[in-house]
Design a protein around this motif. Structure first.
Motif, mmCIF file in Angstrom:
data_model
loop_
_atom_site.group_PDB
_atom_site.id
_atom_site.type_symbol
_atom_site.label_atom_id
_atom_site.label_comp_id
_atom_site.label_asym_id
_atom_site.label_seq_id
_atom_site.Cartn_x
_atom_site.Cartn_y
_atom_site.Cartn_z
ATOM 1 N N PHE A 76 0.828 -1.200 0.000
ATOM 2 C CA PHE A 76 0.000 0.000 0.000
ATOM 3 C C PHE A 76 0.866 1.256 0.000
ATOM 4 C CE2 PHE A 76 -1.981 3.605 1.903
ATOM 5 C CZ PHE A 76 -3.011 3.778 1.009
ATOM 6 N N ALA A 77 1.806 1.299 0.985
ATOM 7 C CA ALA A 77 2.583 2.538 1.145
ATOM 8 C C ALA A 77 3.469 2.777 -0.070
ATOM 9 C CB ALA A 77 3.428 2.454 2.407
ATOM 10 N N GLY A 78 3.888 1.688 -0.735
ATOM 11 C CA GLY A 78 4.892 1.832 -1.777
ATOM 12 C C GLY A 78 4.350 1.967 -3.175
ATOM 13 N N HIS A 79 3.067 1.676 -3.384
ATOM 14 C CA HIS A 79 2.646 1.647 -4.782
ATOM 15 C C HIS A 79 1.688 2.785 -5.126
ATOM 16 C CE1 HIS A 79 -0.787 0.318 -7.256
ATOM 17 N NE2 HIS A 79 -1.409 0.098 -6.138
ATOM 18 N N ASP A 80 0.668 2.979 -4.309
ATOM 19 C CA ASP A 80 -0.317 4.017 -4.634
ATOM 20 C C ASP A 80 0.328 5.413 -4.639
ATOM 21 O OD1 ASP A 80 -3.165 3.989 -5.207
ATOM 22 O OD2 ASP A 80 -3.320 5.392 -3.538
ATOM 23 N N THR A 81 1.119 5.679 -3.587
ATOM 24 C CA THR A 81 1.776 6.982 -3.467
ATOM 25 C C THR A 81 2.656 7.279 -4.682
ATOM 26 O OG1 THR A 81 3.405 5.759 -2.219
ATOM 27 C CG2 THR A 81 1.895 7.145 -0.949
ATOM 28 N N THR A 82 3.529 6.329 -5.025
ATOM 29 C CA THR A 82 4.497 6.581 -6.100
ATOM 30 C C THR A 82 3.775 6.736 -7.437
ATOM 31 O OG1 THR A 82 5.930 5.135 -4.842
ATOM 32 C CG2 THR A 82 6.737 5.833 -6.971
ATOM 33 N N ALA B 207 6.806 18.774 -7.622
ATOM 34 C CA ALA B 207 5.559 17.985 -7.754
ATOM 35 C C ALA B 207 5.110 17.521 -6.358
ATOM 36 C CB ALA B 207 5.779 16.795 -8.673
ATOM 37 N N LEU B 208 6.082 17.122 -5.532
ATOM 38 C CA LEU B 208 5.737 16.676 -4.169
ATOM 39 C C LEU B 208 5.215 17.838 -3.320
ATOM 40 C CD1 LEU B 208 8.742 14.279 -3.513
ATOM 41 C CD2 LEU B 208 6.340 13.626 -3.361
ATOM 42 N N ARG B 209 5.725 19.041 -3.598
ATOM 43 C CA ARG B 209 5.236 20.193 -2.834
ATOM 44 C C ARG B 209 3.802 20.547 -3.244
ATOM 45 N NH1 ARG B 209 4.697 25.798 -3.002
ATOM 46 N NH2 ARG B 209 5.245 25.878 -5.214
ATOM 47 N N LEU C 250 7.079 18.561 3.658
ATOM 48 C CA LEU C 250 6.670 17.454 4.531
ATOM 49 C C LEU C 250 6.125 16.262 3.744
ATOM 50 C CD1 LEU C 250 4.947 19.534 7.355
ATOM 51 C CD2 LEU C 250 7.109 18.305 7.494
ATOM 52 N N ALA C 251 6.358 16.260 2.427
ATOM 53 C CA ALA C 251 5.739 15.220 1.580
ATOM 54 C C ALA C 251 6.090 13.809 2.047
ATOM 55 C CB ALA C 251 6.162 15.415 0.137
ATOM 56 N N PHE C 252 7.312 13.603 2.560
ATOM 57 C CA PHE C 252 7.711 12.291 3.076
ATOM 58 C C PHE C 252 7.763 12.321 4.607
ATOM 59 C CE2 PHE C 252 9.961 11.980 -1.157
ATOM 60 C CZ PHE C 252 9.247 10.892 -1.642
ATOM 61 N N SER C 253 7.237 13.370 5.197
ATOM 62 C CA SER C 253 7.329 13.618 6.627
ATOM 63 C C SER C 253 8.786 13.816 7.045
ATOM 64 C CB SER C 253 6.672 12.499 7.435
ATOM 65 O OG SER C 253 6.607 12.867 8.798
HETATM 66 C C1 HEM Z 1 5.829 9.338 -3.488
HETATM 67 C C2 HEM Z 1 5.889 8.306 -2.706
HETATM 68 C C3 HEM Z 1 5.681 8.328 -1.224
HETATM 69 C C4 HEM Z 1 5.181 9.316 -0.414
HETATM 70 C C5 HEM Z 1 4.690 10.704 -0.804
HETATM 71 C C6 HEM Z 1 5.226 8.810 0.943
HETATM 72 C C7 HEM Z 1 4.840 9.537 2.063
HETATM 73 C C8 HEM Z 1 4.939 9.090 3.354
HETATM 74 C C9 HEM Z 1 4.601 9.863 4.527
HETATM 75 C C10 HEM Z 1 4.095 11.305 4.514
HETATM 76 C C11 HEM Z 1 4.829 9.090 5.604
HETATM 77 C C12 HEM Z 1 4.590 9.476 7.076
HETATM 78 C C13 HEM Z 1 3.160 9.200 7.447
HETATM 79 C C14 HEM Z 1 2.852 9.603 8.876
HETATM 80 O O1 HEM Z 1 3.757 9.709 9.687
HETATM 81 O O2 HEM Z 1 1.660 9.786 9.185
HETATM 82 C C15 HEM Z 1 5.301 7.802 5.134
HETATM 83 C C16 HEM Z 1 5.635 6.740 5.952
HETATM 84 C C17 HEM Z 1 5.980 5.495 5.459
HETATM 85 N N1 HEM Z 1 6.198 5.140 4.146
HETATM 86 FE FE1 HEM Z 1 6.071 6.354 2.544
HETATM 87 N N2 HEM Z 1 5.724 7.539 0.919
HETATM 88 C C18 HEM Z 1 6.030 7.201 -0.374
HETATM 89 C C19 HEM Z 1 6.574 6.017 -0.821
HETATM 90 C C20 HEM Z 1 6.844 4.921 -0.042
HETATM 91 C C21 HEM Z 1 7.418 3.677 -0.495
HETATM 92 C C22 HEM Z 1 7.883 3.414 -1.934
HETATM 93 C C23 HEM Z 1 7.462 2.822 0.576
HETATM 94 C C24 HEM Z 1 7.959 1.404 0.678
HETATM 95 C C25 HEM Z 1 8.344 0.655 -0.311
HETATM 96 C C26 HEM Z 1 6.945 3.554 1.707
HETATM 97 C C27 HEM Z 1 6.819 3.052 2.991
HETATM 98 C C28 HEM Z 1 6.509 3.803 4.100
HETATM 99 C C29 HEM Z 1 6.507 3.269 5.447
HETATM 100 C C30 HEM Z 1 6.787 1.821 5.834
HETATM 101 C C31 HEM Z 1 6.187 4.329 6.306
HETATM 102 C C32 HEM Z 1 6.088 4.301 7.829
HETATM 103 C C33 HEM Z 1 7.446 4.638 8.405
HETATM 104 C C34 HEM Z 1 7.471 4.631 9.936
HETATM 105 O O3 HEM Z 1 6.483 4.994 10.566
HETATM 106 O O4 HEM Z 1 8.532 4.278 10.481
HETATM 107 N N3 HEM Z 1 6.579 4.814 1.306
HETATM 108 N N4 HEM Z 1 5.370 7.828 3.756
#
Ligand code: HEM
Length: 458
Positions: free
Chosen positions: A265-271, A323-325, A395-398
């Motif tokens: 979920f986290a890795g596919h929809d977002t990207t 784009a992320l901003r 904050l796009a990736f926090s």
């Molecule tokens: C454009 C792509 C992505 C965006 C914008 C994004 C954004 C985020 C954000 C904002 C958070 C923090 C959420 C919160 O604290 O409430 C997060 C956490 C996380 N993301 Fe992503 N993400 C992306 C891609 C990915 C990918 C590719 C993966 C894994 C293959 C991934 C795995 C995770 C995981 C496991 C967390 C939780 C980390 C933790 O709490 O230690 N994400 N992501």
């Protein structure tokens, strides 16, 4: 307000998406100021838009601002993996999973990402040639499939076919979750055998059984390694040395299953949505599209890009950050106060929810400058921390200990695919496109993104 917001159609050059996606926040900010409190069912929620306060919440290392327990359908979808665990349980998960995301492991995965993109691009080329050199394609759905393919391959490697099956069931769970995101949680409802719950339980069983089968296959295998994919790397870091258990570094099989769900979920929809918005911005900013193509052809030629070439794509990185901003897939984060807390000049009682509306913070003119509503990738020319008045305004990736573990993975994937598209096609917006960003878990174009593709070599 949300329903009225959904009826708004924006000009294609307007990036002011807040009236569409967070109209209630805009109204309340104009009524009550930047920081305000509202009620969501029985819970008070305080909204903070100051990046400094957001930083204090997100960087707190003592667990005073934990995540909020998600509604059951979201938990079923994402699993109780890294995203939703807390405290020492979260620290154990993060320790086990981090080695799978180091740069050397990700570099190996770049080749896989490119291999997944190639058939899609060949098909585009074929279709464009058949229609005399130009073709309309709805790229949003294509990127959904592509990023699902990428994560299935990178997470499950040789078990890709079974992995894909899991993800199809996950997609259905996602549709169920999206339908209940605004529902107030009714205690006990999740146990009732309603038609919806029965369907959900069936999907959950399918996901679990298939993942169990893949994991068991690897445990039973005589190979010396569990594999070089995300699952293998995760299982590898849990492998116990005989007589000398790696204390605090083991995940149970159930936990590994939940992490697999999380990755999907986290890795596919977002990207996928990041790529969609990136293409939208390249279509509406043709001069930037040209500049990026020049950079890609200079650094990668017409070869399949590898990680070293990708690291030289400075302009591509800047446009992805912009784009992320402007269209970051995650529009909001939530935390809660674990005890009575002081935050700046706010006194926050225990259990108050804290919402951090990323979309609004990313458009704050005091932080980003007068051109905050405009597309200007050059703001990132000296890096993320110098792009705004506050170093942590993006904050796009926090940020902080719970920042996205997959951010390098996502950026590598987005860069690989963008570069491969620019090597082959020019892109322009279809007259059928309607600019209507909407949040369905993540930010996406409500009616997809139809574009016109012209191969460069026609
Ligand atoms: C454009 C792509 C992505 C965006 C914008 C994004 C954004 C985020 C954000 C904002 C958070 C923090 C959420 C919160 O604290 O409430 C997060 C956490 C996380 N993301 Fe992503 N993400 C992306 C891609 C990915 C990918 C590719 C993966 C894994 C293959 C991934 C795995 C995770 C995981 C496991 C967390 C939780 C980390 C933790 O709490 O230690 N994400 N992501």
């Amino acid at each position: 307000m949300m329903m009225a917001g959904r009826k708004l159609i924006l000009d294609i050059n307007s990036h002011d998406i807040t009236p569409r996606v967070l109209p209630h926040y805009l109204k309340w900010i104009s009524q009550y100021g930047e920081t305000f409190l509202y009620w969501f069912g029985p819970h008070p929620r305080i909204c903070i838009t100051d990046p400094e306060l957001a930083k204090q919440v997100l960087s707190n290392k003592f667990g005073f601002f934990p995540k909020v327990t998600p509604i059951p359908s979201i938990l079923a979808l994402i699993g109780k993996g890294l995203v939703f665990t807390q405290g020492s349980e979260w620290a154990r998960h993060r320790r086990v999973i981090s080695p799978a995301f180091t740069m050397d492991k990700l570099k190996m995965m770049t080749k896989r990402m490119a291999e997944c993109a190639q058939p899609m691009l060949e098909l585009w080329q074929e279709q464009a040639t058949q229609t005399g050199g130009q073709r309309e394609i709805e790229v949003g759905s294509q990127f959904q499939e592509l990023t699902a393919d990428v994560i299935s391959h990178t997470a499950f490697g040789s078990s890709y076919v079974e992995g894909k099956e899991v993800f199809l069931a996950q997609k259905e769970l996602q549709a169920l979750a999206a339908g209940s995101i605004l529902n107030v949680n009714v205690p006990g409802y999740k146990y009732l055998p309603t038609r919806r719950n029965l369907h959900k339980w069936k999907l959950e069983r399918r996901v679990r059984n298939t993942l169990m089968h893949i994991i068991q296959g690897r445990l039973d295998s005589k190979d010396s390694s569990y594999g070089n994919d995300l699952l293998g790397l995760m299982m590898e870091s849990c492998r116990s040395d005989p007589g000398q258990e790696k204390k605090g570094q083991i995940l149970s099989i159930n936990e590994i299953i939940d992490e697999c769900k999380t990755f999907f979920f986290a890795g596919h929809d977002t990207t996928s949505h990041l790529l969609t918005w990136m293409v939208f911005l390249l279509c509406t900013n043709q001069e930037w599209q040209e500049r990026l193509r020049e950079e890609v052809l200079r650094e990668c030629g017409t070869e399949i890009p590898n990680a070293d070439m990708l690291s030289k794509l400075k302009l591509v990185t800047m446009v992805l950050l912009e784009a992320l901003r402007l269209y970051g897939p995650v529009i909001m984060m939530q935390r809660m106060a674990a005890k009575d807390m002081t935050l700046g000049n706010l006194v926050i009682p225990k259990n108050t929810r804290i919402t951090i509306p990323i979309t609004i913070i990313h458009r704050n003119k005091e932080v980003w400058g007068a051109d905050a509503d405009e597309f200007n990738p050059l703001r990132f020319k000296n890096g993320i921390s110098k792009a705004a008045k506050h170093p942590n305004a993006l904050l796009a990736f926090s940020i902080g200990p719970r920042a996205c573990i997959g951010q390098n993975f996502a950026m590598l994937e987005a860069k690989t695919i963008t570069a491969m598209i620019l090597q082959r096609f020019t892109l322009s917006l279809s007259p059928n496109y309607i600019h209507a960003p909407v949040q369905v878990l993540n930010l996406q174009p409500q009616y997809g993104l139809p574009i016109l593709l012209t191969p460069l070599n026609v």
